[in-house]
Write an enzyme that holds these catalytic residues in place. Structure first.
Site, PDB file in Angstrom:
ATOM      1  CD  GLU A  55     -38.996   5.753  48.720  1.00 27.28           C
ATOM      2  OE1 GLU A  55     -38.398   6.271  49.670  1.00 27.28           O
ATOM      3  OE2 GLU A  55     -39.363   6.397  47.718  1.00 27.28           O
ATOM      4  CG  HIS A 106     -35.149  14.022  46.516  1.00 28.64           C
ATOM      5  ND1 HIS A 106     -36.187  13.966  45.613  1.00 28.64           N
ATOM      6  CD2 HIS A 106     -34.820  12.739  46.802  1.00 28.64           C
ATOM      7  CE1 HIS A 106     -36.485  12.693  45.369  1.00 28.64           C
ATOM      8  NE2 HIS A 106     -35.670  11.928  46.081  1.00 28.64           N
ATOM      9  CD  GLN A 125     -42.339  13.272  46.297  1.00 29.37           C
ATOM     10  OE1 GLN A 125     -41.227  13.574  46.687  1.00 29.37           O
ATOM     11  NE2 GLN A 125     -42.781  12.014  46.351  1.00 29.37           N
ATOM     12  CG  HIS A 178     -31.889   8.683  44.712  1.00 29.08           C
ATOM     13  ND1 HIS A 178     -32.767   8.013  43.901  1.00 29.08           N
ATOM     14  CD2 HIS A 178     -32.665   9.390  45.575  1.00 29.08           C
ATOM     15  CE1 HIS A 178     -34.013   8.293  44.257  1.00 29.08           C
ATOM     16  NE2 HIS A 178     -33.978   9.135  45.280  1.00 29.08           N
ATOM     17  CD1 TRP A 206     -40.203  11.503  52.671  1.00 24.03           C
ATOM     18  CD2 TRP A 206     -39.234  13.356  51.871  1.00 24.03           C
ATOM     19  NE1 TRP A 206     -41.061  12.064  51.756  1.00 24.03           N
ATOM     20  CE2 TRP A 206     -40.496  13.202  51.247  1.00 24.03           C
ATOM     21  CE3 TRP A 206     -38.444  14.443  51.521  1.00 24.03           C
ATOM     22  CZ2 TRP A 206     -40.981  14.097  50.299  1.00 24.03           C
ATOM     23  CZ3 TRP A 206     -38.924  15.351  50.583  1.00 24.03           C
ATOM     24  CH2 TRP A 206     -40.176  15.173  49.977  1.00 24.03           C
ATOM     25  CG  HIS A 210     -38.306   7.929  43.621  1.00 25.23           C
ATOM     26  ND1 HIS A 210     -37.603   8.744  42.758  1.00 25.23           N
ATOM     27  CD2 HIS A 210     -38.055   8.400  44.879  1.00 25.23           C
ATOM     28  CE1 HIS A 210     -36.954   9.661  43.465  1.00 25.23           C
ATOM     29  NE2 HIS A 210     -37.217   9.476  44.753  1.00 25.23           N
ATOM     30  CG  ASP A 240     -33.586   9.514  49.264  1.00 29.62           C
ATOM     31  OD1 ASP A 240     -33.980  10.346  48.430  1.00 29.62           O
ATOM     32  OD2 ASP A 240     -34.331   8.652  49.731  1.00 29.62           O
TER      33      ASP A 240
END
Length: 430
Positions: free
Chosen positions: A215, A61, A154, A59, A317, A212, A311
Site C-alpha cells: 500500500e 476498519h 497496524q 475491507h 485516513w 495489507h 476501508d
C-alpha cells in the site's frame, strides 16, 4: 405449500426475464416465473426492479470508524500521518466506545444493503482493547450482519513491541483471519519475515490470510509476490488475499504482467479500496498525479479475483464516507476506466459474487434455491442503472427477515405558471 414471502417480477443480475422468488423458513424455496401469490403470507411487488444478493464490504476498519478529528485532522492526507494520528487516538480506546462507534457504522452499512463485513482490527495495543470490543460486536450483530475479524498488526509485526506474541494472542481469542503489513516494517527483510510469520500462523491455526500489502506508491515494494510464493509453497490457494496492492499502479508493465500470472496461479484475491486508495496515494506527486488504485481491470482480465472494500469511514485516513458499498463501486468504475456496458455489470460483481469468493462464503451466498434468503430489492432495473443512480435499497432481507428498508427520495421542478412536476431519474428499461 405456503411461502413466508414472495418477491414478484424480480430481475436478477445478468438475467433478461423477470422471475418470482419464494422464501420459506429463511431459505429460497422456489425461483420461477408466475408463482401463485395466494400461497404467500407476504408479497413484495418488485415490478422489474433488480434483486441481488447482499453487498459485501470486504475491507473496513471498524475499530477506527467515526474518529475523524480525534485528536486532530490529517492535514497532509498521507497514509503515514493517518497511522501517526491513530497511534495517538488508540491510547484512549475503551471497549464501550469502540463498540458504540462500530455498531453505529454497521447499522449504516446494513441500511444500505451490506450484510457481510470483513473488518481489520489493530492488535498492536498490548491490551487488545479494540479486539475485545469487536469480538463482542461480532456476536451482537449476528441477526443483521455476518462479521469476519482480521488480526491486523497496524505498526508491523516486527516493528512494534511483542508483535508476534500479540498476533498469536489475537488468534487464540478468536480472530477469523490472519493479517499483516509487510511494506510498513522497518526494512525489506523484516517485511519478508512479516509475510512468512503470517503464513506460519495461518497454518498453525488453520486460518485464511488477508494482508495489507504494497500500500504505497513505491514501485520497489514487492511483497505481493512473496505472498503468492508462500501461498503456492503452503498449498493455501484460494485462502489468501492481498489488500490494496497500490504499488501495482507504479510497476512497469512487464513486471505487472508476471505478477498477475503468479497471482492467478496462486488463486489469490486482491481487494481494492477506492476511497482510501485515491485519497492517500499520489500525495508525493506533482503532475501528472497517479490515481493510486491497483490494476483492477487488468487483474480481472488476467483471471484474478478482485473485490472492493470501503476501508475507512470518517477516521484519520479518510474523513468522509457513510458505508455505502455502491458508492465505492461507482468510484472504482470511474478510476479503473470500467465504463463499457459489460464492464459496468462486472463492477457490481466486485461487491457481490467476487467479494463472496474472497471471504469464502460462496456456499451460503447467492440467490439460489436452498440457500439462505439474504437479498436486496433495489430501486433500479439493472446493474447499469444501479451504478448510475446509487438507488434506494428498498428492502434488505437476512434469512428471510427484513432487517432494513429505505424510501426513495423525491424531487420536483416548478416553472412559472405551470404545475409542479415530479422528476424521476430512473430509466424503466435498459
Amino acid at each position: 405449500m405456503q411461502y413466508d414471502l414472495l418477491i414478484r417480477q424480480a430481475r436478477l443480475h445478468r438475467h433478461a426475464d423477470t422471475v418470482d422468488i419464494a422464501v420459506k423458513d429463511g431459505v429460497f424455496t422456489r425461483i420461477a416465473p408466475d408463482l401463485d401469490p395466494t400461497q404467500a403470507k407476504r408479497v413484495i411487488k418488485a415490478e422489474g426492479r433488480l434483486v441481488t444478493p447482499p453487498f459485501i464490504d470486504a475491507h473496513v476498519h471498524l475499530d477506527a470508524v467515526l474518529t475523524v478529528g480525534q485528536p486532530r485532522y490529517n492535514t497532509s492526507g498521507t497514509l503515514l500521518e493517518g497511522i501517526q494520528i491513530w497511534g495517538e487516538r488508540k491510547q484512549n480506546l475503551t471497549v464501550e466506545e469502540v463498540k458504540q462507534r462500530a455498531l453505529e457504522e454497521i447499522r449504516w452499512e446494513v441500511a444500505q444493503g451490506t450484510l457481510h463485513i470483513r473488518s481489520h482490527v489493530d492488535v498492536c495495543d498490548p491490551n487488545l482493547t479494540a479486539l475485545r470490543a469487536l469480538l463482542e460486536v461480532r456476536e451482537e450483530v449476528r441477526d443483521i450482519c455476518h462479521l469476519q475479524l482480521v488480526a491486523f498488526p497496524q505498526d508491523g509485526i516486527y516493528s512494534s513491541p511483542d508483535g508476534p506474541g500479540l498476533m498469536r494472542k489475537a488468534l487464540e481469542m478468536g480472530c477469523d483471519v490472519v493479517g499483516g503489513i509487510p511494506h510498513h516494517e522497518w526494512t525489506r527483510d523484516m517485511g519478508v519475515e512479516d509475510v512468512h510469520y503470517v503464513f506460519a500462523l495461518a497454518q498453525e491455526f488453520d486460518r485464511d490470510i488477508d494482508c495489507h500489502c504494497d500500500e504505497t506508491d513505491d514501485p520497489l515494494s514487492r511483497f505481493t509476490e512473496v505472498m503468492a510464493a508462500d501461498t503456492l509453497k503452503q498449498g493455501w490457494q484460494g485462502r489468501v488475499t492481498a489488500s490494496h496492492c497500490t504499488a501495482m499502479h507504479s510497476y512497469d508493465n512487464a513486471y505487472a504482467f508476471k505478477l498477475m500470472g503468479l497471482l492467478k496461479k496462486a488463486q489469490m484475491n486482491v481487494i481494492a479500496n477506492p476511497f482510501d486508495n485515491v485519497v492517500l496515494q499520489g500525495r508525493f506527486d506533482t503532475y501528472p498525479k497517479r490515481r493510486g488504485i491497483t490494476r483492477v481491470k487488468e487483474l480481472l482480465a488476467n483471471g484474478v479475483n478482485v473485490a472492493l472494500g470501503h476501508d475507512s469511514i470518517m477516521d484519520p485516513w479518510f474523513p468522509l464516507g457513510r458505508g455505502d458499498m455502491l458508492a465505492a463501486a461507482q468510484l472504482a468504475l470511474f478510476l479503473c476506466h470500467m465504463s463499457g456496458y459489460d464492464e459496468i455489470a462486472d463492477v457490481l460483481d466486485l461487491i457481490t459474487s467476487n467479494a463472496a469468493k474472497a471471504l469464502r462464503i460462496q456456499d451460503r451466498y447467492g440467490i439460489e434455491q436452498g440457500k439462505p434468503a439474504d437479498f436486496l430489492v433495489l430501486d433500479a432495473p439493472s446493474a447499469f442503472e444501479t451504478l448510475r443512480l446509487l438507488p434506494a435499497r428498498l428492502h434488505v432481507f437476512k434469512a428471510g427477515v427484513e432487517v432494513a428498508r429505505s424510501e426513495p427520495g423525491r424531487s420536483y421542478v416548478k416553472r412559472e405558471q405551470e404545475q409542479e412536476t415530479e422528476v424521476t431519474f430512473r430509466r424503466i428499461t435498459m
